[in-house]
Design a protein around this motif. Structure first.
Motif, PDB file in Angstrom:
ATOM      1  N   GLU A 234       0.819  -1.147   0.116  1.00 15.63           N
ATOM      2  CA  GLU A 234      -0.092  -0.102   0.000  1.00 15.63           C
ATOM      3  C   GLU A 234       0.956   1.287   0.160  1.00 15.63           C
ATOM      4  O   GLU A 234       0.410   2.160  -0.678  1.00 15.63           O
ATOM      5  CB  GLU A 234      -0.957   0.057   1.162  1.00 15.63           C
ATOM      6  N   VAL A 235       1.880   1.158   0.742  1.00 16.87           N
ATOM      7  CA  VAL A 235       3.013   2.455   0.851  1.00 16.87           C
ATOM      8  C   VAL A 235       3.500   2.855  -0.626  1.00 16.87           C
ATOM      9  O   VAL A 235       3.629   3.741  -1.061  1.00 16.87           O
ATOM     10  CB  VAL A 235       4.027   2.276   1.913  1.00 16.87           C
ATOM     11  N   VAL A 236       3.786   1.355  -1.110  1.00 12.56           N
ATOM     12  CA  VAL A 236       4.582   1.803  -2.821  1.00 12.56           C
ATOM     13  C   VAL A 236       3.524   2.127  -3.494  1.00 12.56           C
ATOM     14  O   VAL A 236       3.867   3.242  -4.441  1.00 12.56           O
ATOM     15  CB  VAL A 236       5.047   0.256  -3.224  1.00 12.56           C
ATOM     16  N   THR A 237       2.336   1.652  -3.552  1.00 13.61           N
ATOM     17  CA  THR A 237       1.376   2.197  -4.490  1.00 13.61           C
ATOM     18  C   THR A 237       1.142   3.687  -4.106  1.00 13.61           C
ATOM     19  O   THR A 237       1.004   4.402  -5.168  1.00 13.61           O
ATOM     20  CB  THR A 237       0.182   1.360  -4.471  1.00 13.61           C
ATOM     21  N   THR A 238       0.915   3.982  -2.882  1.00 16.07           N
ATOM     22  CA  THR A 238       0.350   5.337  -2.672  1.00 16.07           C
ATOM     23  C   THR A 238       1.550   6.350  -2.899  1.00 16.07           C
ATOM     24  O   THR A 238       1.340   7.347  -3.587  1.00 16.07           O
ATOM     25  CB  THR A 238       0.139   5.431  -1.192  1.00 16.07           C
ATOM     26  N   ALA A 239       2.680   6.098  -2.598  1.00 19.32           N
ATOM     27  CA  ALA A 239       3.996   6.932  -2.915  1.00 19.32           C
ATOM     28  C   ALA A 239       4.509   6.771  -4.379  1.00 19.32           C
ATOM     29  O   ALA A 239       5.234   7.619  -4.829  1.00 19.32           O
ATOM     30  CB  ALA A 239       5.176   6.477  -1.869  1.00 19.32           C
ATOM     31  N   GLY A 240       4.017   5.955  -5.071  1.00 21.59           N
ATOM     32  CA  GLY A 240       4.234   5.735  -6.526  1.00 21.59           C
ATOM     33  C   GLY A 240       5.955   5.335  -6.634  1.00 21.59           C
ATOM     34  O   GLY A 240       6.441   6.048  -7.547  1.00 21.59           O
ATOM     35  N   ILE A 241       6.183   4.584  -5.575  1.00 23.47           N
ATOM     36  CA  ILE A 241       7.644   4.356  -5.788  1.00 23.47           C
ATOM     37  C   ILE A 241       8.137   3.213  -6.985  1.00 23.47           C
ATOM     38  O   ILE A 241       7.335   2.334  -7.474  1.00 23.47           O
ATOM     39  CB  ILE A 241       8.141   3.382  -4.514  1.00 23.47           C
ATOM     40  N   LYS A 242       9.160   3.738  -7.752  1.00 25.46           N
ATOM     41  CA  LYS A 242       9.770   2.846  -8.750  1.00 25.46           C
ATOM     42  C   LYS A 242      10.820   2.546  -8.498  1.00 25.46           C
ATOM     43  O   LYS A 242      11.830   3.370  -8.371  1.00 25.46           O
ATOM     44  CB  LYS A 242       9.491   3.832 -10.113  1.00 25.46           C
ATOM     45  N   PRO A 243      11.405   1.134  -8.462  1.00 26.05           N
ATOM     46  CA  PRO A 243      12.562   0.572  -8.287  1.00 26.05           C
ATOM     47  C   PRO A 243      13.706   1.002  -9.310  1.00 26.05           C
ATOM     48  O   PRO A 243      13.208   1.213 -10.481  1.00 26.05           O
ATOM     49  CB  PRO A 243      12.470  -0.851  -8.276  1.00 26.05           C
ATOM     50  N   GLU A 244      14.680   1.345  -8.945  1.00 29.58           N
ATOM     51  CA  GLU A 244      15.926   1.737  -9.917  1.00 29.58           C
ATOM     52  C   GLU A 244      16.387   0.529 -10.792  1.00 29.58           C
ATOM     53  O   GLU A 244      16.316  -0.734 -10.358  1.00 29.58           O
ATOM     54  CB  GLU A 244      17.105   2.257  -9.301  1.00 29.58           C
TER      55      GLU A 244
END
Length: 326
Positions: free
Chosen positions: A316-326
């Motif tokens: 949920e945190v990844v989705t909400t923050a829009g994190i994209k792995p390098e």
């Protein structure tokens, strides 16, 4: 079609059950491997080697610690996942077992493993709350100070992590969500690489575990300004929790022992009991405070539930923050 079994076949079928039971009762008959998915010398490696000695005594077989570092612990985890489910190959797992599949699933990557499905949770070892730390000469004395500075100048406060999409990065994102304040995330290649820039003021803060922060705090180089725990730490009674400072955030790092999926229940029970007894030994208990660990004793079912919940939380945190792995 009717299948007829000979008397010899029937006897063989029935005798297989007690033989399997006897084999499990005598388990283990060979040495065990404990894979630590990080390089030697870190907190996980230290904990794995600390546990291995009393565990070998409990099981009557050597427990060999093997370091399989790489891909943020994914290489070591996958090695265990692909091992035979005989209880002889174990994983000293920690927080990335929940964050890696969470990041991969949320960002549309192929998911390397489903922690709840591809592993057999055996027993948890301990937890360490996340600490918000600054250099000792920082003007920020509390978490409120740091957040007020960031609120006054959005994104002017830099906070370091051990890398994009790592557990410390996700905790920074969660801190922003819960506080409503925006900081600038600065990723490094590991938390150790970030420490010099925190100490010299290049970045203003970072989230860290006790094992890394404690020596620097004791040396007067670093200050803890917030603890992401339910209550204050006995070792730091003067440091308020994040909740006390207006941020409803409880998060941290955990460690536990797992094996590949499909380990027979009697072997899992034997391992759990041996691990719990090993963790209760005087030698292990004496070292836990220095590692920043608080004992967390969960059995297989509760451990599996924790893994599922942790993975959902970080996804949920990844989705909400829009994190994209390098």
């Amino acid at each position: 079609m009717t299948i007829k079994l000979t008397r010899r076949a029937l006897a063989a079928a029935f005798s297989a059950v007690p033989f399997a039971a006897r084999a499990q009762a005598n388990w283990p008959t060979r040495p065990l491997r404990m894979i630590v998915p990080f390089a030697p010398g870190g907190g996980s490696d230290t904990l794995g080697r600390l546990l291995a000695t009393p565990l070998a005594a409990e099981l009557g077989q050597p427990v060999v610690v093997e370091n399989r570092a790489g891909a943020g612990s994914q290489i070591g985890a996958e090695a265990v996942m692909r091992s035979p489910p005989d209880g002889l190959t174990l994983l000293l797992g920690d927080t990335p077992l929940a964050t890696i599949p969470a990041v991969q699933a949320a960002t549309g990557q192929p998911v390397a493993f489903d922690t709840g499905r591809d592993f057999t949770p055996i027993a948890t070892l301990g937890v360490a709350p996340a600490l918000l730390v600054v250099a000792s000469n920082s003007p920020f004395r509390t978490t409120r100070d740091l957040l007020e500075a960031a609120r006054a100048r959005p994104e002017a406060v830099n906070v370091a992590s051990g890398g994009t999409a790592t557990s410390t990065h996700l905790m920074i994102e969660l801190l922003q969500m819960r506080s409503g304040v925006k900081v600038t995330h600065v990723p490094y290649r590991g938390t150790g690489a970030a420490l010099p820039d925190v100490l010299n003021g290049t970045v203003q803060a970072m989230i860290q575990a006790m094992a890394t922060a404690a020596p620097l705090v004791a040396a007067g180089q670093m200050r803890v300004i917030g603890v992401a725990a339910e209550q204050r730490l006995a070792s730091m009674p003067d440091v308020p929790t994040l909740r006390e400072q207006g941020v409803d955030l409880v998060a941290g790092f955990w460690w536990g022992v797992l094996g590949p999926a499909g380990i027979p229940a009697p072997i899992v029970e034997r391992l759990q009991q041996a691990i719990d007894k090993s963790m209760a030994t005087e030698a292990v208990q004496a070292r836990l405070p220095a590692l920043g660990l608080q004992r967390l004793q969960l059995g297989p079912d509760a451990f599996r539930t924790m893994l599922v919940n942790e993975t959902a939380r970080w996804r949920e945190v990844v989705t909400t923050a829009g994190i994209k792995p390098e």
